[in-house]
Design an enzyme around this catalytic site. Sequence first.
Site, PDB file in Angstrom:
ATOM      1  N   ARG A   1       0.870  -1.182   0.000  1.00 24.14           N
ATOM      2  CA  ARG A   1       0.000   0.000   0.000  1.00 24.14           C
ATOM      3  C   ARG A   1       0.901   1.223   0.000  1.00 24.14           C
ATOM      4  O   ARG A   1       2.115   1.129   0.221  1.00 24.14           O
ATOM      5  CB  ARG A   1      -1.001   0.030   1.148  1.00 24.14           C
ATOM      6  CG  ARG A   1      -0.652  -0.591   2.451  1.00 24.14           C
ATOM      7  CD  ARG A   1       0.537  -0.016   3.145  1.00 24.14           C
ATOM      8  NE  ARG A   1       0.391   1.421   3.338  1.00 24.14           N
ATOM      9  CZ  ARG A   1       1.389   2.252   3.526  1.00 24.14           C
ATOM     10  NH1 ARG A   1       2.645   1.804   3.537  1.00 24.14           N
ATOM     11  NH2 ARG A   1       1.198   3.534   3.717  1.00 24.14           N
ATOM     12  N   GLY A   2       0.300   2.382  -0.248  1.00 30.46           N
ATOM     13  CA  GLY A   2       1.087   3.605  -0.385  1.00 30.46           C
ATOM     14  C   GLY A   2       1.085   3.975  -1.854  1.00 30.46           C
ATOM     15  O   GLY A   2       1.481   3.173  -2.708  1.00 30.46           O
TER      16      GLY A   2
ATOM     17  N   ARG B   1      -7.766  -0.534  -6.810  1.00 30.50           N
ATOM     18  CA  ARG B   1      -8.154   0.433  -5.774  1.00 30.50           C
ATOM     19  C   ARG B   1      -8.496   1.732  -6.491  1.00 30.50           C
ATOM     20  O   ARG B   1      -7.686   2.250  -7.265  1.00 30.50           O
ATOM     21  CB  ARG B   1      -7.031   0.640  -4.744  1.00 30.50           C
ATOM     22  CG  ARG B   1      -6.809  -0.638  -3.904  1.00 30.50           C
ATOM     23  CD  ARG B   1      -5.961  -0.355  -2.680  1.00 30.50           C
ATOM     24  NE  ARG B   1      -6.672   0.460  -1.710  1.00 30.50           N
ATOM     25  CZ  ARG B   1      -6.057   1.098  -0.712  1.00 30.50           C
ATOM     26  NH1 ARG B   1      -4.754   1.035  -0.574  1.00 30.50           N
ATOM     27  NH2 ARG B   1      -6.767   1.805   0.137  1.00 30.50           N
TER      28      ARG B   1
ATOM     29  N   GLN C   1      -1.548   1.911  10.047  1.00 31.80           N
ATOM     30  CA  GLN C   1      -0.279   2.023   9.316  1.00 31.80           C
ATOM     31  C   GLN C   1       0.721   2.911  10.056  1.00 31.80           C
ATOM     32  O   GLN C   1       1.928   2.724   9.930  1.00 31.80           O
ATOM     33  CB  GLN C   1      -0.508   2.601   7.910  1.00 31.80           C
ATOM     34  CG  GLN C   1      -1.214   1.663   6.947  1.00 31.80           C
ATOM     35  CD  GLN C   1      -2.711   1.879   6.920  1.00 31.80           C
ATOM     36  OE1 GLN C   1      -3.286   2.406   7.877  1.00 31.80           O
ATOM     37  NE2 GLN C   1      -3.358   1.479   5.849  1.00 31.80           N
TER      38      GLN C   1
ATOM     39  N   ASP D   1      -2.873  10.546  -2.234  1.00 33.32           N
ATOM     40  CA  ASP D   1      -3.174   9.504  -3.213  1.00 33.32           C
ATOM     41  C   ASP D   1      -3.617  10.096  -4.535  1.00 33.32           C
ATOM     42  O   ASP D   1      -3.533   9.445  -5.581  1.00 33.32           O
ATOM     43  CB  ASP D   1      -4.222   8.553  -2.639  1.00 33.32           C
ATOM     44  CG  ASP D   1      -3.623   7.749  -1.502  1.00 33.32           C
ATOM     45  OD1 ASP D   1      -3.470   8.305  -0.402  1.00 33.32           O
ATOM     46  OD2 ASP D   1      -3.254   6.584  -1.723  1.00 33.32           O
TER      47      ASP D   1
ATOM     48  N   ASN E   1      -6.187  11.887   0.653  1.00 38.42           N
ATOM     49  CA  ASN E   1      -5.195  11.127   1.397  1.00 38.42           C
ATOM     50  C   ASN E   1      -5.928  10.329   2.465  1.00 38.42           C
ATOM     51  O   ASN E   1      -7.131  10.491   2.688  1.00 38.42           O
ATOM     52  CB  ASN E   1      -4.148  12.071   2.018  1.00 38.42           C
ATOM     53  CG  ASN E   1      -2.972  11.319   2.608  1.00 38.42           C
ATOM     54  OD1 ASN E   1      -2.386  10.465   1.957  1.00 38.42           O
ATOM     55  ND2 ASN E   1      -2.632  11.603   3.859  1.00 38.42           N
TER      56      ASN E   1
END
Lengths: 337, 337
Positions: A48-49, A89, A193, A234, A244
């Site tokens: 992720r990220g 996603r 996270q 994001d 985000n």
Amino acid sequence: MSTPIKAIDWKNEKLVLLDQTLLPVEESYITIETIQALITAIQRLVVRGAPVLGVAGAYGVVIALDQAAQENWTPAQLEQALDDLRDARPTAVNLAWAVEKIRKDIARGRDFILASAHELALEDLRSCIGMGNNGADWLVRELGARSLTLLTHCNTGSLATTGTGTALGVIREMHTRGFVKEVYADESRPLLQGARLTAWELMKSGIPHLIQPDSAAAMAILSGRIDAALIGADRIARNGDSANKIGSLSIALACHEAGIPFLVVAPESSVDRSIETGADITIEIRGDEELTFFKGIQISPIGARTFNPAFDVTPAKYISAVITEIQAYEIAKGETL
Amino acid sequence: MSTPIKAIDWKNEKLVLLDQTLLPVEESYITIETIQALITAIQRLVVRGAPVLGVAGAYGVVIALDQAAQENWTPAQLEQALDDLRDARPTAVNLAWAVEKIRKDIARGRDFILASAHELALEDLRSCIGMGNNGADWLVRELGARSLTLLTHCNTGSLATTGTGTALGVIREMHTRGFVKEVYADESRPLLQGARLTAWELMKSGIPHLIQPDSAAAMAILSGRIDAALIGADRIARNGDSANKIGSLSIALACHEAGIPFLVVAPESSVDRSIETGADITIEIRGDEELTFFKGIQISPIGARTFNPAFDVTPAKYISAVITEIQAYEIAKGETL
């Protein structure tokens, strides 16, 4: 400076992912051999990220080509697999951007595609250096060459990129320059996270830090404990509106109220110049069980329903600047992207 | 209207507490026979919520008297035990207020003290009715006689009082009047009183609701999903500054920004007229393990440190009104308490 962390790696013609769902308790790697396995890993947040999702998407095109060859896919099957990967996603622009960028050269062959994926990973690594420098320069210019207490949210470091990170990359650069007193890391519910990944990275790098509940950020900021807050993104619209991790918006509101800088740090690939404002950003709503259970342990009454958006959009009016590898966009001064 | 919930009860000359740490998975009761056991239960949050802590403190004086008789305590030992009880949690004024109010009559004997404790429990129950009516009247007057979507934080219901609740009491009254469309319940990290307790109460009462991460509150509010937010309070200063569960402040900031009502609902016993502003309120900072572990499961790297304040103080300037059993104090219009 710190133990190198590889969230993503191409090894022996296979994609290897560090399983971020198990950190910091376990450092375990998963080898990905099919496009379905990659989509599942992306959706389970094994990887992720935003920036590293772009790199994962690029290598995913190679995996799809290899799988198509082995399983004799029709061209339509291959296109469908790449569409599914692109849409795994919905909010992060980097994944879709990388898949589309890479797939248009499919005719040039598998090895050309692999080289493009390697190049994209390298670009991401280089862009972290650019963001780190631009962000640190901005902070020093605005707040002086002094030791700062910085707040961050979610994980935007070496686990979210192939380099030092976006927001956390700026914090690392500030630490290298001797300007970090302490970092307040939001735990970042529901998947923690911050508490799991950012704390792990900061500990590995010897940067002093405190984990706090997301709900403590406003108090930390308005009580004068924080000099500036930095988050990743994001997707960023032309006007500066930034999507985000859920919770970013309330940090921005508190910074605005306290009169301290709120920086969004992201590579140019997170900037979506096809949309004017954040109103055009689709927000991924995730399932109930992320909130109602924790590692199989029941938290809420059985049957409880949730509102579980993965992201929020911070309006440009609360953002001091957007930092990319190219420049600092002075959003608060009316600049756009 | 709903299954009666007794968070606290006096039965067979003993204090019985519903263990709120185990809800909603298990409905288990603990019988308290010593002052030490009561202090531990308060600190472990077996019993929590400002009003019910006052009632627990009152019965605690009876427990101390019984224990003093059985164990032949000196008067100094008894005084020490009552001081310890009073100070078991520093932020909530109700606990200290009730212990001090009840203990000054110790000379009148154990049965008088027990009757006073019963009276205090009854007062709390009655004050919930008053708050419910005053709060619902305020909302109907300001927003009209219509179905509303309400946001709340932590647990302020039948588990936090001996009646229907403070903020949740107002929501219950609005539901009885037919004016609740849906409730957004913040999960309220780190101890998840919203996800565990508020969701359990709302489900028992058949009030439609969604659990959300605390970090989603600002998005829910600024995206127009919410008509008003209601929270409780552990201590309120004369100017209206209100200490409540960590995270309240960021809800207030978002409501202020969105221009929707933000109500603080608490009994008069939570108003501390000895302090002018919230600057005089001591905030309890709790331990690391509430954040770094969940039910024994490791979340963060071993050795991680935290910033874990139990409360924050919302400045009066972000509060529309403070609702007590006596009246609505129009804080936004400059009224004080």
